[in-house]
Write an enzyme that holds these catalytic residues in place. Sequence first.
Site, PDB file in Angstrom:
ATOM      1  CE  LYS A 246      -4.013   1.993   2.210  1.00 53.88           C
ATOM      2  NZ  LYS A 246      -3.492   3.346   2.051  1.00 53.88           N
ATOM      3  NE  ARG A 251      -7.368   4.758  -6.864  1.00 51.72           N
ATOM      4  CZ  ARG A 251      -8.356   4.075  -6.282  1.00 51.72           C
ATOM      5  NH1 ARG A 251      -8.554   4.150  -4.984  1.00 51.72           N
ATOM      6  NH2 ARG A 251      -9.126   3.293  -7.008  1.00 51.72           N
ATOM      7  NE  ARG A 266     -10.311   8.162  -1.959  1.00 53.39           N
ATOM      8  CZ  ARG A 266     -11.625   8.262  -1.763  1.00 53.39           C
ATOM      9  NH1 ARG A 266     -12.387   8.762  -2.708  1.00 53.39           N
ATOM     10  NH2 ARG A 266     -12.165   7.853  -0.634  1.00 53.39           N
ATOM     11  CD  GLU A 296      -1.350   5.982  -3.672  1.00 56.05           C
ATOM     12  OE1 GLU A 296      -2.388   5.735  -4.328  1.00 56.05           O
ATOM     13  OE2 GLU A 296      -1.387   6.486  -2.538  1.00 56.05           O
ATOM     14  CG  PHE A 336      -2.990   0.173  -8.185  1.00 51.53           C
ATOM     15  CD1 PHE A 336      -4.337   0.350  -8.389  1.00 51.53           C
ATOM     16  CD2 PHE A 336      -2.291   1.121  -7.450  1.00 51.53           C
ATOM     17  CE1 PHE A 336      -5.000   1.453  -7.880  1.00 51.53           C
ATOM     18  CE2 PHE A 336      -2.948   2.239  -6.924  1.00 51.53           C
ATOM     19  CZ  PHE A 336      -4.304   2.405  -7.153  1.00 51.53           C
TER      20      PHE A 336
END
Length: 579
Positions: A246, A251, A266, A296, A336
Amino acid sequence: MRFAKLVDCLARLEKTTKRLEMTAALAELFKGASEEDIAPIIYLTQERLGPAFAPIDFGIGDALAAQALAKASGKTIDAIKKQYKTKGDYGTVAENLLKQNDGSKLTVKKVYDQLMQIATTSGEGTVEKKTDLLADLLNKLSGAEARYLLRIPLGRLRLGIGDPTVMESLSWSKTGDKSLRAPIERAYNVCSDLGEVARIFKADGVDALEKIQVKVGNPVRMALAERAKSSEDVVTRLGKCAIEPKYDGLRAQIHKDGDRVRIYSRNLEETTEMFPDIAEGVRKQFKAKTAILEGEALAVDTETGDYLPFQMTTQRKRKHGIAESQAKLPLKLLAFDLLYADGKDVTRVGYQERHALLDKLIARGETLEVAEQLVTQDAKLIEKFFMEKIEHGLEGIMAKRLDSPYQAGARNFNWMKLKRSYQGHLTDTVDGVVVGYLRGRGMRARFGIGALLVALYDDQQDKFVTVAKIGTGFSDEEWPQMRALLDKIALDHPHARVEAVMEPDVWVEPKYVIEMQADEITRSPIHTAGKIDDEPGYALRFPRVKGFIRADKKPEDATTVAEILRMFKKQGSQRTENE
Ligand code: ATP
């Protein structure tokens, strides 16, 4: 639809705070709207000209409103400002000045188009042109219409019509209940534009909403994670799953259309301008011509190539001096997820397949990298991976269901986050001084004490500044003992050396020191430790008392603000220190 009808509805909404009444009023309005009207109606009731992600600003502030009102009413600017001082809102001033105007015949569409024209006016003499257009519009409206017209661009409707109320009202407008909320919401999550969703819903019905797909240039409401309690919890829920670090950055959802790259945050704000290095990295390294990908963004240490703590990455969120901060803190994107590639919506493809596709599309290079992954169903291996990441200063891990689609806007167990803070990794304890207590609810009410307001010592200012409200750690015997001691030193006002935002039920003299354990230190607007001007202070997250009173310590022996700042910094930079 006449603009007057929208205004009637806004006036009705202003009179109620009950959600059901608001829904009924909006549903009636939506029912009466045509295909052409519905999107403008929705944008205007939400004080916008388009979806939240579209950067169209009304370009009407207080000064322009005052000028336009002066022009429309023939009064001087000073007279307008004087009225504003007593009424406190240009909408009410407009209503008062233009009350003799007849009810207008203007349609919502016409009003919306003129507001759009004002918004898009640019070049020489812009202010003059905007003022003329607004004054012209005001002059065509009745007093009541002018009142709401001005409140819209000035953000003064104060109606609290959020997206959920609009979605529910759309459903009500067709069925008289909220049964269609789910398909409406799915469509909204995919395209982030309620006006467009409403237009399609109105024109072609609910089935047409199913066909809405992700589109390059329309940000997609982001998929979110549920909390995991432990590695075992992850395996129980997901079985064999993908475990990823993480990363503690920002984001980013990236939309690529050839060389045109847009980046959304985000909350779907466009941040392209802030991160030119990421945009350039995507142009250089991403092999699909059109794509939507997520990852990220993290600042990296230019010397060592290490990821830097979140506090450093956020320094890149600025509107000025971008080139300079880019040189100092270059970003990397740990990608991701993939939602769309070369003309294909892949949101319904399983996560592992999307991840593999993403991996294939990233060419080696400096900026883009695919997120590290471990696929397993072994809780011990997950735990090991988690501990490794924590030791490297990361926040924890993300676990993802292998066959899960990308569910826009959903928070569910397809993604689970296991974070350091849930496992109590702030090893140092903190000594604080009790400065007040709260009476407590439920079981604690019988003790007349349920939580303590606790402060640190600020040795620079010789003050006690609050850092936690703490209600955990004492036994049922200890609470009444604590209360008896505190009642003896109770005050009817805060002690002169105590600085607090939070108000306890009973203030006490700063006398007793307690030792506290916490998960981590966070920034908080309701605590005054380390607070400077309008900046938030520092607070303990999930604090609990250890032992009872530290009789060996005076209040001035409590942990100081300077110490907490050091602990906060250490917590953020553990990674670099440990490497
Ligand atoms: P949430 O986003 O769930 O509302 P939040 O904003 O507090 O909560 P976190 O609880 O920290 O965020 O967890 C989710 C965030 O973790 C994601 O929004 C994303 O920015 C970040 N993240 C870091 N690494 C990953 C990863 N490998 N996969 C997905 N998200 C990741």
